[in-house]
Each structure stands twice: as structure tokens, then as C-alpha cells.
Scaffold this motif. Structure first.
Motif, PDB file in Angstrom:
ATOM      1  N   ARG A  66     -80.380  36.546  38.100  1.00 61.34           N
ATOM      2  CA  ARG A  66     -80.830  36.831  36.737  1.00 61.34           C
ATOM      3  C   ARG A  66     -80.251  35.832  35.736  1.00 61.34           C
ATOM      4  NH1 ARG A  66     -79.670  43.338  36.821  1.00 61.34           N
ATOM      5  NH2 ARG A  66     -81.322  43.901  38.304  1.00 61.34           N
ATOM      6  N   HIS A  67     -78.951  35.548  35.894  1.00 65.55           N
ATOM      7  CA  HIS A  67     -78.316  34.594  34.994  1.00 65.55           C
ATOM      8  C   HIS A  67     -78.952  33.215  35.091  1.00 65.55           C
ATOM      9  CE1 HIS A  67     -75.166  33.006  32.487  1.00 65.55           C
ATOM     10  NE2 HIS A  67     -74.906  32.066  33.398  1.00 65.55           N
ATOM     11  N   ARG A  68     -79.273  32.809  36.336  1.00 60.98           N
ATOM     12  CA  ARG A  68     -79.920  31.499  36.509  1.00 60.98           C
ATOM     13  C   ARG A  68     -81.300  31.475  35.858  1.00 60.98           C
ATOM     14  NH1 ARG A  68     -78.493  30.486  42.922  1.00 60.98           N
ATOM     15  NH2 ARG A  68     -76.251  30.028  42.617  1.00 60.98           N
ATOM     16  N   ASP A  69     -82.051  32.560  36.044  1.00 57.78           N
ATOM     17  CA  ASP A  69     -83.384  32.605  35.427  1.00 57.78           C
ATOM     18  C   ASP A  69     -83.301  32.553  33.902  1.00 57.78           C
ATOM     19  OD1 ASP A  69     -84.445  32.786  37.936  1.00 57.78           O
ATOM     20  OD2 ASP A  69     -84.565  34.994  37.915  1.00 57.78           O
ATOM     21  N   HIS A  70     -82.317  33.275  33.349  1.00 57.59           N
ATOM     22  CA  HIS A  70     -82.165  33.295  31.890  1.00 57.59           C
ATOM     23  C   HIS A  70     -81.788  31.912  31.348  1.00 57.59           C
ATOM     24  CE1 HIS A  70     -81.596  35.150  28.026  1.00 57.59           C
ATOM     25  NE2 HIS A  70     -80.372  34.633  27.936  1.00 57.59           N
ATOM     26  N   SER A  71     -80.866  31.229  32.063  1.00 61.81           N
ATOM     27  CA  SER A  71     -80.464  29.887  31.618  1.00 61.81           C
ATOM     28  C   SER A  71     -81.613  28.897  31.742  1.00 61.81           C
ATOM     29  CB  SER A  71     -79.255  29.413  32.436  1.00 61.81           C
ATOM     30  OG  SER A  71     -79.596  29.335  33.809  1.00 61.81           O
ATOM     31  N   ASP A  72     -82.410  29.038  32.826  1.00 61.30           N
ATOM     32  CA  ASP A  72     -83.553  28.135  32.977  1.00 61.30           C
ATOM     33  C   ASP A  72     -84.586  28.358  31.871  1.00 61.30           C
ATOM     34  OD1 ASP A  72     -82.380  27.086  35.206  1.00 61.30           O
ATOM     35  OD2 ASP A  72     -83.439  28.409  36.616  1.00 61.30           O
ATOM     36  N   ARG A  73     -84.758  29.608  31.502  1.00 62.16           N
ATOM     37  CA  ARG A  73     -85.714  29.893  30.426  1.00 62.16           C
ATOM     38  C   ARG A  73     -85.235  29.311  29.102  1.00 62.16           C
ATOM     39  NH1 ARG A  73     -87.141  36.252  31.659  1.00 62.16           N
ATOM     40  NH2 ARG A  73     -88.337  35.892  33.567  1.00 62.16           N
ATOM     41  N   ARG A  74     -83.954  29.389  28.879  1.00 61.84           N
ATOM     42  CA  ARG A  74     -83.421  28.791  27.646  1.00 61.84           C
ATOM     43  C   ARG A  74     -83.623  27.287  27.629  1.00 61.84           C
ATOM     44  NH1 ARG A  74     -77.624  31.557  26.111  1.00 61.84           N
ATOM     45  NH2 ARG A  74     -78.452  33.539  25.324  1.00 61.84           N
ATOM     46  N   LYS A  75     -83.358  26.650  28.761  1.00 58.71           N
ATOM     47  CA  LYS A  75     -83.497  25.192  28.797  1.00 58.71           C
ATOM     48  C   LYS A  75     -84.958  24.777  28.684  1.00 58.71           C
ATOM     49  CE  LYS A  75     -79.329  24.381  31.530  1.00 58.71           C
ATOM     50  NZ  LYS A  75     -78.789  23.922  32.825  1.00 58.71           N
ATOM     51  N   ASN A  76     -85.854  25.503  29.326  1.00 59.12           N
ATOM     52  CA  ASN A  76     -87.283  25.156  29.328  1.00 59.12           C
ATOM     53  C   ASN A  76     -88.077  26.341  28.766  1.00 59.12           C
ATOM     54  OD1 ASN A  76     -86.751  22.663  30.593  1.00 59.12           O
ATOM     55  ND2 ASN A  76     -86.681  23.686  32.605  1.00 59.12           N
ATOM     56  N   PRO A  77     -88.107  26.510  27.442  1.00 56.30           N
ATOM     57  CA  PRO A  77     -88.858  27.652  26.886  1.00 56.30           C
ATOM     58  C   PRO A  77     -90.362  27.529  27.066  1.00 56.30           C
ATOM     59  CG  PRO A  77     -88.110  26.176  25.132  1.00 56.30           C
ATOM     60  CD  PRO A  77     -87.487  25.689  26.395  1.00 56.30           C
ATOM     61  N   SER A  78     -90.848  26.305  27.316  1.00 55.88           N
ATOM     62  CA  SER A  78     -92.290  26.129  27.485  1.00 55.88           C
ATOM     63  C   SER A  78     -92.799  26.766  28.773  1.00 55.88           C
ATOM     64  CB  SER A  78     -92.639  24.636  27.464  1.00 55.88           C
ATOM     65  OG  SER A  78     -91.987  23.975  28.529  1.00 55.88           O
ATOM     66  N   GLU A  79     -91.903  26.986  29.774  1.00 55.05           N
ATOM     67  CA  GLU A  79     -92.322  27.569  31.038  1.00 55.05           C
ATOM     68  C   GLU A  79     -92.611  29.055  30.920  1.00 55.05           C
ATOM     69  OE1 GLU A  79     -89.378  26.717  33.873  1.00 55.05           O
ATOM     70  OE2 GLU A  79     -89.735  24.548  33.896  1.00 55.05           O
ATOM     71  N   ARG A  80     -91.996  29.714  29.907  1.00 55.05           N
ATOM     72  CA  ARG A  80     -92.218  31.149  29.759  1.00 55.05           C
ATOM     73  C   ARG A  80     -93.644  31.411  29.278  1.00 55.05           C
ATOM     74  NH1 ARG A  80     -87.583  33.236  26.024  1.00 55.05           N
ATOM     75  NH2 ARG A  80     -87.756  31.145  25.189  1.00 55.05           N
TER      76      ARG A  80
END
Length: 316
Positions: A66-80
Motif C-alpha cells: 500500500r505504501h509503495r502504491d501511495h508513493s507511486d501515485r504521488r510521484k506520477n499523479p497522471s497515472e491515477r
């Protein structure tokens, strides 16, 4: 074995040493059961620990994912899906569409203007006047006024903590001639007032600031001002000279100032002459204006006036 000892009372002692187990095999059976149960208990405890450790590991791995997914979303908000990146793209597209519409309508307006200019609408004088009217209105706007408003006078023109309503004019001068005021009250002669040492004298009921106090209740605190001014005059030979003359001005008093039994207008200078009579409000006192050479002949008075004019011209 030694025989059993009896207590003094004849009873057996209750100490554990003297007791014997009724079942001699009970202790051995108990030890065997404990030996059999010990490995069972150890296996059960090991199983419980193993299951709890596995659950803890699963929870930790889930939290890490979960932490990895949250950090990835922060770094790449366009993917959400539906994130900020998509919103920005939409905004950019809307702005581009608006710009394109503006350019389209601007081109249409330019073409329309060019067609009007080519058709010769500007040649009509009425059309020119209508075009020039708003320009003239824009040119004829009121300009800002930077003249003195008098609002700062309240801070500068103070005396003994009191704001004075009157300020001296630039032509104020101290006279050379020694003028005097002779007050009378119902044919009673009062002390003479010498009024030639200053350029102006404030008359009023406020004794803190008044140069000549007037104690009658009908008079104002700042009633009037006796002012000397340097003004131009024509001589007998037609030449123009300057002379210091006395004036009286009423400061907007409630009951007025009277010159020779005639009320004068407020905020206006009135020239005073020899033997003029002044009254203030409803006071019964009369002030007669004279100078030191008033009792002399007219010839001597003229000579004094000419000498005074020469001295004033030399000072100026």
C-alpha cells in the motif's frame, strides 16, 4: 526403623515427614503424564507461533504494498484515473479551444473593419463627429487638484493648545504709526490699549489666546481680528505708493461686529480710519481708534504720513 514418636498429647504429628502416600505408584504415573504432555504442548505452541508470525508477515507485506502504491501515485499523479493530470489536460484543452475561438472572432472583426473602410463610411462628416465625441469626452476629464485645502491648518496654526480660526495674510506688517484703542463704557473712560507692537490682535472671550479679551457673554471665543496690512495707494501727485493700514475682520461670530454702528460681513476685511468706533456683540463698550498724532494739526499729520511712507518704501 525407629518406632514412631508420639507427641506429649498422645496424637500423631501432622508434619509431612511422618506421612506416607497411600498410593505408592501415584508419583511415577504423574511424571509419565507430564513427559507425554510436554511435547504436545510444545508442538501446539509452535504451531500457534508459526501461524501468528505468518499473519504478521502478511500484514506487513500488505502495508508495504500500500505504501509503495501511495508513493507511486504521488510521484506520477497522471497515472491515477481522474487525477490531477487528467484535470490539467482538460484545462489545457479548454484554454486552447477558447484561444482558437477568440482568434476566429478577431479575424472576422478585422475583415468587417476592412470592408467598412473600403466602402467609404469614414467620408461622412456625421460619422466622423460621432467617432470623435467619445475621444473629446475622454480628453476633457477633470484633472486632479493639488491646491491647498486648508485641512493642515488645524495642526500648524495652534497657540497654547488651541486651534486658531484665523491665519495672517502674506501682506501683514507691523505699523510704524502708534495706533491706540480708547475704550468707553457708558461715558466711563477705561485704560488705553496700545496696538502698534504686533501685526495682528485677536479679540474674543477666550482669555488663553485672546490679545484683547472681551468678557461679555454675547461675544464669541474668537470674535474678530485687528490686522495691519501693507497695501498700495495713490498719492496726491498721482504716483503709487505703499502704506500699512489697519483693518478689522469678523471671524464668523454669532452676534457680529459693528463698525460705526453698522454690522460688517464676516470673513471680510474692512479698512479702519482715524476716529472709527468699534463694538462687539451686545456689549456696551465702544472702542475708538486713534494714534499718537491725532491731537496735532492736519499739516503735522500729513508730514508724519509722508515720513512713514518713505520709511515703508525703504523697508520694502
Amino acid at each position: 526403623r525407629s518406632p514412631k514418636r508420639k507427641s506429649k498429647s498422645g496424637r500423631r504429628s501432622k508434619s509431612p515427614r511422618g506421612r506416607r502416600s497411600r498410593s505408592p505408584h501415584h508419583g511415577a504415573v504423574r511424571v509419565k503424564q507430564e513427559r507425554d504432555d510436554h511435547p504436545r504442548r510444545g508442538n501446539e505452541e509452535r504451531k500457534q507461533r508459526h501461524t501468528s508470525e505468518q499473519e504478521h508477515r502478511r500484514d506487513r507485506s500488505g502495508e508495504r504494498d500500500r505504501h509503495r502504491d501511495h508513493s507511486d501515485r504521488r510521484k506520477n499523479p497522471s497515472e491515477r484515473p481522474g487525477g490531477r493530470g487528467h484535470e490539467r489536460e482538460r484545462d489545457v484543452q479548454n484554454i486552447r479551444e477558447q484561444q482558437a475561438e477568440r482568434e476566429f472572432y478577431n479575424e472576422k472583426r478585422r475583415e468587417h473593419r476592412q470592408n467598412n473602410e473600403g466602402s467609404g463610411l469614414d467620408q461622412n462628416p456625421e460619422h466622423r463627429q460621432s467617432d470623435n465625441k467619445p475621444k473629446n469626452k475622454a480628453v476633457n476629464k477633470e484633472k486632479p487638484s493639488f491646491e491647498l485645502s486648508g485641512a493642515l491648518l488645524e495642526d500648524t496654526n495652534t497657540f497654547r493648545g488651541v486651534v486658531i480660526k484665523y491665519s495672517e495674510p502674506p501682506e501683514a506688517r507691523i505699523p510704524k504709526k502708534r495706533w491706540r484703542l480708547y475704550p468707553f463704557k457708558n461715558d466711563e473712560f477705561l485704560p488705553v490699549m496700545y496696538i502698534h507692537r504686533q501685526s495682528a490682535y485677536l479679540l474674543g472671550r477666550h482669555r488663553r489666546i485672546a490679545d484683547i479679551p472681551i468678557d461679555h457673554p454675547s461675544c464669541s471665543k474668537q470674535h474678530a481680528v485687528f490686522q495691519y496690512r501693507l497695501v498700495e495707494h495713490t498719492r496726491a501727485d498721482g504716483t503709487v505708493g505703499r502704506r500699512v493700514k489697519p483693518y478689522i475682520i469678523d471671524l464668523g461670530s454669532g452676534n457680529g461686529t459693528f463698525l460705526n454702528n453698522q454690522r460688517i460681513e464676516p470673513q471680510r476685511y474692512y479698512e479702519l480710519k482715524e476716529k472709527d468706533v468699534l463694538k462687539f456683540g451686545f456689549s456696551s463698550r465702544e472702542y475708538v481708534l486713534l494714534h499718537e498724532s491725532s491731537d496735532k494739526s492736519e499739516a503735522n499729520a500729513k508730514d508724519d504720513d509722508e515720513e512713514e511712507e518713505k520709511e515703508e518704501e525703504s523697508d520694502s
